[in-house]
Design a protein around this motif. Structure first.
Motif, PDB file in Angstrom:
ATOM      1  N   ALA A 111      -6.795   5.432  11.295  1.00 17.73           N
ATOM      2  CA  ALA A 111      -6.888   4.520  10.158  1.00 17.73           C
ATOM      3  C   ALA A 111      -5.630   3.670  10.094  1.00 17.73           C
ATOM      4  CB  ALA A 111      -7.056   5.300   8.853  1.00 17.73           C
ATOM      5  N   TYR A 112      -5.732   2.573   9.366  1.00 18.61           N
ATOM      6  CA  TYR A 112      -4.553   1.784   9.026  1.00 18.61           C
ATOM      7  C   TYR A 112      -3.973   2.319   7.723  1.00 18.61           C
ATOM      8  CZ  TYR A 112      -6.296  -1.597  12.441  1.00 18.61           C
ATOM      9  OH  TYR A 112      -6.736  -2.200  13.587  1.00 18.61           O
ATOM     10  N   LEU A 113      -2.675   2.155   7.554  1.00 21.47           N
ATOM     11  CA  LEU A 113      -2.013   2.488   6.296  1.00 21.47           C
ATOM     12  C   LEU A 113      -1.306   1.227   5.811  1.00 21.47           C
ATOM     13  CD1 LEU A 113      -1.112   4.562   4.137  1.00 21.47           C
ATOM     14  CD2 LEU A 113       0.944   4.932   5.529  1.00 21.47           C
ATOM     15  N   ARG A 114      -1.886   0.591   4.835  1.00 17.79           N
ATOM     16  CA  ARG A 114      -1.267  -0.612   4.267  1.00 17.79           C
ATOM     17  C   ARG A 114      -0.267  -0.203   3.195  1.00 17.79           C
ATOM     18  NH1 ARG A 114      -2.693  -4.291  -0.467  1.00 17.79           N
ATOM     19  NH2 ARG A 114      -1.546  -6.206  -0.016  1.00 17.79           N
ATOM     20  N   PHE A 115       0.984  -0.658   3.351  1.00 22.37           N
ATOM     21  CA  PHE A 115       1.995  -0.423   2.329  1.00 22.37           C
ATOM     22  C   PHE A 115       2.138  -1.731   1.559  1.00 22.37           C
ATOM     23  CE2 PHE A 115       6.433  -0.036   0.771  1.00 22.37           C
ATOM     24  CZ  PHE A 115       6.288   1.157   0.079  1.00 22.37           C
ATOM     25  N   GLY A 116       1.471  -1.794   0.418  1.00 21.34           N
ATOM     26  CA  GLY A 116       1.483  -3.036  -0.341  1.00 21.34           C
ATOM     27  C   GLY A 116       0.670  -2.901  -1.604  1.00 21.34           C
ATOM     28  N   GLY A 117       0.717  -3.944  -2.410  1.00 21.93           N
ATOM     29  CA  GLY A 117       0.036  -3.981  -3.698  1.00 21.93           C
ATOM     30  C   GLY A 117       0.699  -5.030  -4.563  1.00 21.93           C
ATOM     31  N   LYS A 118       0.514  -4.899  -5.866  1.00 20.66           N
ATOM     32  CA  LYS A 118       1.104  -5.861  -6.806  1.00 20.66           C
ATOM     33  C   LYS A 118       2.608  -5.979  -6.642  1.00 20.66           C
ATOM     34  CE  LYS A 118      -2.359  -7.193  -9.576  1.00 20.66           C
ATOM     35  NZ  LYS A 118      -2.699  -8.595  -9.850  1.00 20.66           N
ATOM     36  N   ARG A 119       3.255  -4.881  -6.247  1.00 19.05           N
ATOM     37  CA  ARG A 119       4.723  -4.877  -6.175  1.00 19.05           C
ATOM     38  C   ARG A 119       5.250  -5.323  -4.811  1.00 19.05           C
ATOM     39  NH1 ARG A 119       2.904  -1.074  -9.580  1.00 19.05           N
ATOM     40  NH2 ARG A 119       3.909  -0.936 -11.616  1.00 19.05           N
ATOM     41  N   THR A 120       4.362  -5.753  -3.910  1.00 20.18           N
ATOM     42  CA  THR A 120       4.807  -6.261  -2.610  1.00 20.18           C
ATOM     43  C   THR A 120       5.808  -7.397  -2.791  1.00 20.18           C
ATOM     44  OG1 THR A 120       2.771  -5.649  -1.463  1.00 20.18           O
ATOM     45  CG2 THR A 120       4.060  -7.441  -0.513  1.00 20.18           C
TER      46      THR A 120
END
Length: 590
Positions: A111-120
Motif C-alpha cells: 500500500a501507499y502511505l500518504r503523510f498529509g492532510g489539512k496540516r500539510t
C-alpha cells in the motif's frame, strides 16, 4: 417473474450482445429451474400460527459475473493509507515504532502511505535532530519522565539495524494517551475553526516516519507545504529543497505532492492560489526533483483538490490544462459528512452512498478532457470529517460506507483509494489509541487478503412473486466482483471474489447463475460482535470474534464452505465476501 436491474451507479454491464444473449438464456434456464423446483406460494391459513413471509424475504436474486475480461485493472496498492501530520503535534509519531502498530500496518501492505492532510500546508522542515524545543507543548509532569523516556527509546532504536521496533511500557503509553487527549481538543478546535498552527517536522521525525513505512512494507507519499510564498506569490521552494536533499542523502524512496486542497486556501489563510500559479508551482517541483539525482524519476502526485464542487472543478480544470502532463497521477479528496452526525441511520442512507459516484464522474470528465487515461487517486477518504463522531464513525455502521467506497471507486477505475486515517486522533481511524483494530480495519484486512486489482462486471436479476420496482434491491443490496488476490496462496489463479453489502433489514437470498452455477463457495461473513449491534467496535468472521493473537500475529481468517449450488443467505445489515474457487475464470488467470 424476472426483472433485470441495471444501474450505472452499481452495475458494470457487459456491452457485448453475444455475451448478453448467452447470459439471458442462462438466467432464463435458472429461473425455470427455480420455479419448477419451488412449491407454489400459498397464503397461510388464518389462525395457523405461522408468520407470513414478507415480500423482501421472498425475493431471490440471481447473480452472474462476466469472467471473460476485466472492466478495470487497478493499482496493486488500490487500498492504501493516510497519516495526518497532527501525529507530530500530539506525540504519536514517537510511537510509530511500536511492534504492534507496525504489524497492523504490514497487514494492509502492499500500500501507499500518504503523510498529509489539512496540516500539510503548515509543515516546516528543520534539519535538526531531537531537540526538546521542537517538541509539542505538554504538562510539566511529562517533562521529566515522559520526555526522558522518549529520548531513551530513541537511543535504543538507533542501536538497532534494519527495522527499528519497540515495545513501549504500559505506563509510557498511558501518559501518551493522556497527552494526546488534551491535544485532541486543540486539534479539533483548529479543524472546526479552520485556523491552524504551524508544525515542525525535524530530521528525526522524518526518520521515524520513514522507518514505520519501510518496516510495514508501505511506500511513503510526502506532502510539501505549498503556502510558503515569495512576494510575487510564487512558491518558495527553499524548505522543500532542504527536505529533498536530506531524504536523498538517506536514500529514502518517497513519492511527492504539493499542498492540500488548494481550492480552500482563501478560507484557511486568506490568500488564493489560482490554477495557473498552481501549475507553475508543480512544474517547479518537478524541476527540483530532477535536480536531485536520487529523485529524478520520483513520482509526483497532485493537485489534491477538494470535493468537486464549482471552485474545485474550475481549479482542477485549469491545472490539468497547464500541468496535466507534469503529475504522474491526479489526486482529489472526498468525505461523506461532518462530525456532527448523531444517528447511525445517517451512515445507511443510499443517497449518501451514491454521492461518490457522481463526484467521481465529474473528476474523470475533467481529467480525460485534457489527459485521457491519466491515473486518478482518491485521497482523504473517511466516513466523516472534523474528527468523526464517537461511537458512530468508529463502529461497524461506518463499514458500509467504507466498503461501498472501495467498490464504487473500483468499478469507475479509480486507481488508488487512500483511507484517512490509519492511526490518528478523532474517530475515523482504522486503529484506536490502544493499538486495537476497529471494524473498518478488519474489513480492510479481509479486502486485502481476498480482493485483487482486476474488476469484473456484475450482472443481477431479481426473481419476484409479483412485479415490483427493482430499485428496492438495487439501492440496498450492493454487489461487486474482482479476481481473487494473486497474493493469497489459498486460492489458485482464476478464482473470483464477490463482496456484498446488504443494507436491507431482512435476509436476502442470492443464487449463483450462469458461469457461477454449481461452484463451491468460500464464505467470509463479517458481522458485529456483541450486543451493541451496528454500534459495535468489534466484529466476528463467520461467527468467531476477530482479535489479534499477540503483537505480531493475526487471527486466522477461516472461511465457511458452502456446497456447490447452495443459495447464499445474507443476514440483514451485514457484509460478506464470497470466493468462487476453481472457476478458472479467463480474466483472472494471468
Amino acid at each position: 417473474r424476472c426483472c433485470l436491474l441495471s444501474s450505472p451507479r452499481l452495475l458494470a454491464l457487459s456491452s457485448g450482445e453475444a455475451g448478453s444473449r448467452l447470459w439471458l438464456v442462462s438466467v432464463a434456464l435458472m429461473v425455470q429451474s427455480v420455479i419448477s423446483s419451488s412449491s407454489t406460494y400459498q397464503r397461510p391459513a388464518p389462525g395457523g400460527g405461522g408468520k407470513r413471509t414478507g415480500f423482501m424475504e421472498r425475493t431471490l436474486i440471481l447473480l452472474d459475473v462476466n469472467t471473460r475480461s476485466p472492466v478495470q485493472v487497478l493499482n496493486d496498492n488500490f487500498l492504501s493509507l493516510q497519516l495526518d501530520p497532527s501525529i507530530i503535534k500530539d506525540g504519536w509519531l514517537d510511537f510509530l515504532s511500536s511492534k504492534r502498530l507496525v504489524t497492523l500496518a504490514r497487514g494492509l501492505s502492499p500500500a501507499y502511505l500518504r503523510f498529509g492532510g489539512k496540516r500539510t500546508d503548515f509543515l516546516h522542515f528543520h534539519n535538526l535532530k531531537n531537540l526538546a524545543k521542537f517538541r509539542g507543548p505538554g504538562p510539566d509532569y511529562y517533562l521529566k519522565n515522559y520526555e526522558d523516556d522518549i529520548v531513551r527509546s530513541d537511543i535504543a532504536l538507533d542501536k538497532q539495524r534494519g527495522c527499528k521496533l519497540a515495545n513501549h511500557p504500559d505506563m509510557m503509553l498511558e501518559l501518551q494517551r493522556e497527552k494526546a487527549a488534551q491535544m485532541q481538543l486543540v486539534l479539533l478546535k483548529e479543524q472546526l475553526s479552520n485556523l491552524y498552527s504551524n508544525i515542525t517536522i525535524t530530521a528525526r521525525s522524518l526518520d521515524k516516519l520513514y522507518n514505520f513505512a519501510e518496516c510495514a512494507g508501505l511506500h511513503l507519499v510526502l506532502g510539501l507545504n505549498a503556502q510558503q510564498r515569495n512576494p510575487d506569490s510564487s512558491w518558495n521552494s527553499s524548505s522543500a529543497l532542504s527536505l529533498l536533499k536530506y531524504s536523498a542523502g538517506k536514500k529514502y524512496n518517497i513519492s511527492w505532492e504539493l499542498g492540500n486542497e488548494p481550492n480552500g486556501y482563501r478560507s484557511m489563510m486568506g490568500q488564493t492560489v489560482n490554477s495557473t500559479q498552481l501549475a507553475q508551482d508543480y512544474t517547479l517541483l518537478r524541476t527540483l526533483l530532477q535536480s536531485v539525482r536520487y529523485y529524478s524519476r520520483a513520482h509526483l502526485l497532485g493537485p489534491n483538490a477538494g470535493r468537486p464542487r464549482k471552485n474545485a472543478i474550475l481549479l482542477l480544470d485549469g491545472f490539468m490544462k497547464n500541468a496535466g502532463s507534469v503529475v504522474d497521477a491526479v489526486t482529489w479528496q472526498h468525505y461523506y459528512m461532518d462530525g456532527r452526525v448523531t444517528k447511525v441511520e445517517d451512515f445507511l442512507k443510499t443517497r449518501l452512498l451514491d454521492t461518490l459516484t457522481e463526484q467521481i464522474t465529474k473528476v474523470l470528465k475533467v481529467v480525460n478532457s485534457h489527459v485521457p487515461g491519466k491515473k486518478v487517486w482518491l485521497g482523504g477518504v473517511g466516513p466523516a470529517w472534523a474528527g468523526g463522531t464517537n461511537n458512530l464513525s468508529d463502529t461497524y455502521a461506518a463499514g458500509f460506507l467504507w466498503l461501498n467506497t472501495l467498490g464504487m471507486a473500483a468499478v469507475q477505475g479509480i486507481d488508488v483509494v487512500l483511507r484517512h486515517s490509519f492511526f490518528d486522533y478523532g474517530y475515523t481511524h482504522l486503529v484506536d489509541q490502544h493499538f486495537n483494530p476497529l471494524p473498518d480495519y478488519w474489513l480492510s484486512l479481509v479486502f486485502k487478503r481476498l480482493v485483487g486489482p482486476r474488476v469484473l462486471a456484475v450482472r443481477v436479476a431479481g426473481l419476484q412473486r409479483k412485479p415490483r420496482p427493482g430499485r428496492v434491491i438495487r439501492d440496498k443490496l450492493r454487489i461487486y466482483a474482482h479476481c481473487t488476490s494473486f497474493h493469497n496462496r489459498n486460492y489458485v489463479r482464476g478464482s473470483i471474489t464477490i463482496y456484498i453489502i446488504n443494507l436491507h433489514r431482512s435476509r436476502k437470498k442470492i443464487k449463483l447463475a450462469g458461469t457461477l452455477r454449481n461452484m463451491t463457495v468460500h464464505q467470509y461473513l463479517v458481522q458485529p460482535y456483541g450486543t451493541d449491534g451496528l454500534h459495535a467496535r468489534s466484529v466476528q468472521l463467520n461467527g468467531e470474534r476477530l482479535l489479534m493473537v499477540d503483537n505480531e500475529t493475526f487471527p486466522e481468517l477461516k472461511p465457511r464452505t458452502l456446497r456447490a449450488g447452495r443459495t447464499i443467505a445474507m443476514p440483514p445489515m451485514t457484509i460478506g465476501f464470497y470466493v468462487i474457487k476453481n472457476i478458472n475464470a479467463y480474466a483472472c488467470r494471468k
